[in-house]
Design a protein around this motif. Structure first.
Motif, PDB file in Angstrom:
ATOM      1  N   HIS A  19       0.767  -1.248  -0.180  1.00 49.83           N
ATOM      2  CA  HIS A  19      -0.091  -0.078   0.041  1.00 49.83           C
ATOM      3  C   HIS A  19       0.891   1.112  -0.120  1.00 49.83           C
ATOM      4  O   HIS A  19       0.497   2.186  -0.820  1.00 49.83           O
ATOM      5  N   GLU A  20       1.985   1.261   0.712  1.00 51.57           N
ATOM      6  CA  GLU A  20       2.740   2.497   0.883  1.00 51.57           C
ATOM      7  C   GLU A  20       3.348   2.829  -0.523  1.00 51.57           C
ATOM      8  O   GLU A  20       3.355   3.608  -0.978  1.00 51.57           O
ATOM      9  N   LEU A  21       3.850   1.663  -1.200  1.00 54.63           N
ATOM     10  CA  LEU A  21       4.578   1.796  -2.439  1.00 54.63           C
ATOM     11  C   LEU A  21       3.506   2.178  -3.432  1.00 54.63           C
ATOM     12  O   LEU A  21       4.080   3.138  -4.312  1.00 54.63           O
ATOM     13  N   LEU A  22       2.397   1.818  -3.285  1.00 51.50           N
ATOM     14  CA  LEU A  22       1.179   2.162  -4.240  1.00 51.50           C
ATOM     15  C   LEU A  22       0.859   3.578  -4.279  1.00 51.50           C
ATOM     16  O   LEU A  22       0.879   4.531  -5.128  1.00 51.50           O
ATOM     17  N   VAL A  23       0.678   4.121  -2.806  1.00 51.99           N
ATOM     18  CA  VAL A  23       0.696   5.501  -2.740  1.00 51.99           C
ATOM     19  C   VAL A  23       1.811   6.479  -3.076  1.00 51.99           C
ATOM     20  O   VAL A  23       1.595   7.337  -3.781  1.00 51.99           O
ATOM     21  N   ALA A  24       2.807   5.824  -2.944  1.00 49.87           N
ATOM     22  CA  ALA A  24       3.955   6.694  -3.479  1.00 49.87           C
ATOM     23  C   ALA A  24       3.882   6.826  -5.205  1.00 49.87           C
ATOM     24  O   ALA A  24       4.182   7.827  -5.572  1.00 49.87           O
ATOM     25  N   ALA A  25       3.559   5.651  -5.678  1.00 53.47           N
ATOM     26  CA  ALA A  25       3.731   5.475  -7.064  1.00 53.47           C
ATOM     27  C   ALA A  25       2.470   6.597  -7.616  1.00 53.47           C
ATOM     28  O   ALA A  25       2.857   7.049  -8.741  1.00 53.47           O
ATOM     29  N   ALA A  26       1.286   6.544  -6.962  1.00 53.81           N
ATOM     30  CA  ALA A  26       0.484   7.233  -7.490  1.00 53.81           C
ATOM     31  C   ALA A  26       0.605   8.674  -7.286  1.00 53.81           C
ATOM     32  O   ALA A  26      -0.006   9.658  -7.954  1.00 53.81           O
ATOM     33  N   ALA A  27       1.508   9.010  -6.363  1.00 54.51           N
ATOM     34  CA  ALA A  27       1.942  10.573  -6.209  1.00 54.51           C
ATOM     35  C   ALA A  27       2.942  10.865  -7.013  1.00 54.51           C
ATOM     36  O   ALA A  27       3.742  12.069  -6.828  1.00 54.51           O
ATOM     37  N   ALA A  28       3.198   9.913  -8.039  1.00 50.36           N
ATOM     38  CA  ALA A  28       4.317  10.076  -8.977  1.00 50.36           C
ATOM     39  C   ALA A  28       5.733  10.457  -8.279  1.00 50.36           C
ATOM     40  O   ALA A  28       6.496  11.231  -8.709  1.00 50.36           O
ATOM     41  N   GLU A  29       5.893   9.703  -7.052  1.00 50.57           N
ATOM     42  CA  GLU A  29       7.152   9.948  -6.342  1.00 50.57           C
ATOM     43  C   GLU A  29       8.429   9.150  -7.297  1.00 50.57           C
ATOM     44  O   GLU A  29       8.113   8.228  -7.751  1.00 50.57           O
ATOM     45  N   PRO A  30       9.502   9.960  -7.527  1.00 53.56           N
ATOM     46  CA  PRO A  30      10.390   9.452  -8.308  1.00 53.56           C
ATOM     47  C   PRO A  30      11.078   7.948  -7.761  1.00 53.56           C
ATOM     48  O   PRO A  30      11.178   7.546  -6.644  1.00 53.56           O
ATOM     49  N   ALA A  31      11.074   6.975  -8.659  1.00 46.26           N
ATOM     50  CA  ALA A  31      11.267   5.597  -8.563  1.00 46.26           C
ATOM     51  C   ALA A  31      10.453   4.925  -7.741  1.00 46.26           C
ATOM     52  O   ALA A  31      10.628   3.664  -7.475  1.00 46.26           O
ATOM     53  N   ALA A  32       9.227   5.268  -7.481  1.00 45.37           N
ATOM     54  CA  ALA A  32       8.281   4.554  -6.628  1.00 45.37           C
ATOM     55  C   ALA A  32       7.865   3.363  -7.393  1.00 45.37           C
ATOM     56  O   ALA A  32       7.554   2.411  -6.964  1.00 45.37           O
ATOM     57  N   SER A  33       7.273   3.682  -8.689  1.00 48.11           N
ATOM     58  CA  SER A  33       6.739   2.585  -9.465  1.00 48.11           C
ATOM     59  C   SER A  33       7.894   1.472  -9.708  1.00 48.11           C
ATOM     60  O   SER A  33       7.662   0.336  -9.666  1.00 48.11           O
ATOM     61  N   ALA A  34       9.022   1.967  -9.859  1.00 49.45           N
ATOM     62  CA  ALA A  34      10.090   0.823  -9.972  1.00 49.45           C
ATOM     63  C   ALA A  34      10.314   0.215  -8.678  1.00 49.45           C
ATOM     64  O   ALA A  34      10.579  -1.169  -8.827  1.00 49.45           O
ATOM     65  N   ARG A  35      10.235   0.622  -7.663  1.00 52.01           N
ATOM     66  CA  ARG A  35      10.288  -0.194  -6.266  1.00 52.01           C
ATOM     67  C   ARG A  35       9.165  -1.139  -6.185  1.00 52.01           C
ATOM     68  O   ARG A  35       9.211  -2.305  -5.702  1.00 52.01           O
ATOM     69  N   LEU A  36       8.000  -0.559  -6.666  1.00 52.37           N
ATOM     70  CA  LEU A  36       6.755  -1.321  -6.387  1.00 52.37           C
ATOM     71  C   LEU A  36       6.836  -2.453  -7.220  1.00 52.37           C
ATOM     72  O   LEU A  36       6.487  -3.667  -7.024  1.00 52.37           O
ATOM     73  N   PHE A  37       7.263  -2.434  -8.736  1.00 48.89           N
ATOM     74  CA  PHE A  37       7.410  -3.396  -9.644  1.00 48.89           C
ATOM     75  C   PHE A  37       8.408  -4.531  -8.961  1.00 48.89           C
ATOM     76  O   PHE A  37       8.086  -5.585  -9.309  1.00 48.89           O
ATOM     77  N   GLU A  38       9.287  -4.118  -8.472  1.00 48.32           N
ATOM     78  CA  GLU A  38      10.334  -4.918  -8.169  1.00 48.32           C
ATOM     79  C   GLU A  38       9.824  -5.622  -6.987  1.00 48.32           C
ATOM     80  O   GLU A  38      10.194  -7.077  -6.917  1.00 48.32           O
ATOM     81  N   ALA A  39       9.231  -5.209  -6.047  1.00 46.47           N
ATOM     82  CA  ALA A  39       8.541  -5.601  -4.663  1.00 46.47           C
ATOM     83  C   ALA A  39       7.564  -6.722  -4.904  1.00 46.47           C
ATOM     84  O   ALA A  39       7.554  -7.859  -4.527  1.00 46.47           O
ATOM     85  N   VAL A  40       6.836  -6.691  -6.177  1.00 45.54           N
ATOM     86  CA  VAL A  40       5.634  -7.463  -6.572  1.00 45.54           C
ATOM     87  C   VAL A  40       6.072  -8.385  -7.636  1.00 45.54           C
ATOM     88  O   VAL A  40       5.100  -9.132  -8.034  1.00 45.54           O
ATOM     89  N   TYR A  41       6.943  -8.118  -8.273  1.00 45.24           N
ATOM     90  CA  TYR A  41       7.136  -8.931  -9.635  1.00 45.24           C
ATOM     91  C   TYR A  41       7.298 -10.467  -9.545  1.00 45.24           C
ATOM     92  O   TYR A  41       6.277 -11.164 -10.202  1.00 45.24           O
ATOM     93  N   ALA A  42       7.774 -11.118  -8.315  1.00 45.70           N
ATOM     94  CA  ALA A  42       7.499 -12.662  -8.360  1.00 45.70           C
ATOM     95  C   ALA A  42       6.349 -13.018  -8.278  1.00 45.70           C
ATOM     96  O   ALA A  42       5.756 -14.004  -8.701  1.00 45.70           O
TER      97      ALA A  42
END
Length: 114
Positions: A19-42
């Motif tokens: 959820h924290e990563l989604l919120v950060a990605a939605a707020a267009a925080e730099p690199a948040a989408s990349a961290r989220l993708f890496e975290a949930v990839y597997a």
């Protein structure tokens, strides 16, 4: 801690919830989408593979394409929605919808629609 609600980064040094990563990605925080993708990839890859194996041999998206399309749909919805209690359950439904839409498109083309 449940793998569905939190993820480890950098060898377990810091825990970030999905959820924290989604919120950060939605707020267009730099690199948040990349961290989220890496975290949930597997987990997303596992879900996509399981869904495609369960649905049998359809002429449709492969595991990686299904996973990527579902990830982008999930993050787009997250910008406008309240927190999702079971994010991977939601993504599973998104993946199922993507497969259904693909099959419908294929059937439409097969019948001469377009």
């Amino acid at each position: 801690m449940d793998r569905r609600t939190a993820v480890e980064t950098n060898g377990g040094e810091r825990m970030e919830s999905v959820h924290e990563l989604l919120v950060a990605a939605a707020a267009a925080e730099p690199a948040a989408s990349a961290r989220l993708f890496e975290a949930v990839y597997a987990e997303l890859k596992r879900l996509a593979h399981s869904l495609l194996r369960h649905d049998g041999r359809i002429d449709g998206p492969d595991t990686t394409a299904l996973m990527h399309e579902s990830f982008w749909a999930w993050t787009a919805v997250a910008k406008h929605a309240r927190p999702i209690a079971r994010p991977f359950g939601y993504v599973g439904r998104v993946m199922h919808s993507v497969v259904i839409d693909h099959v419908r498109d294929q059937q439409t083309l097969k019948r001469g629609g377009g």
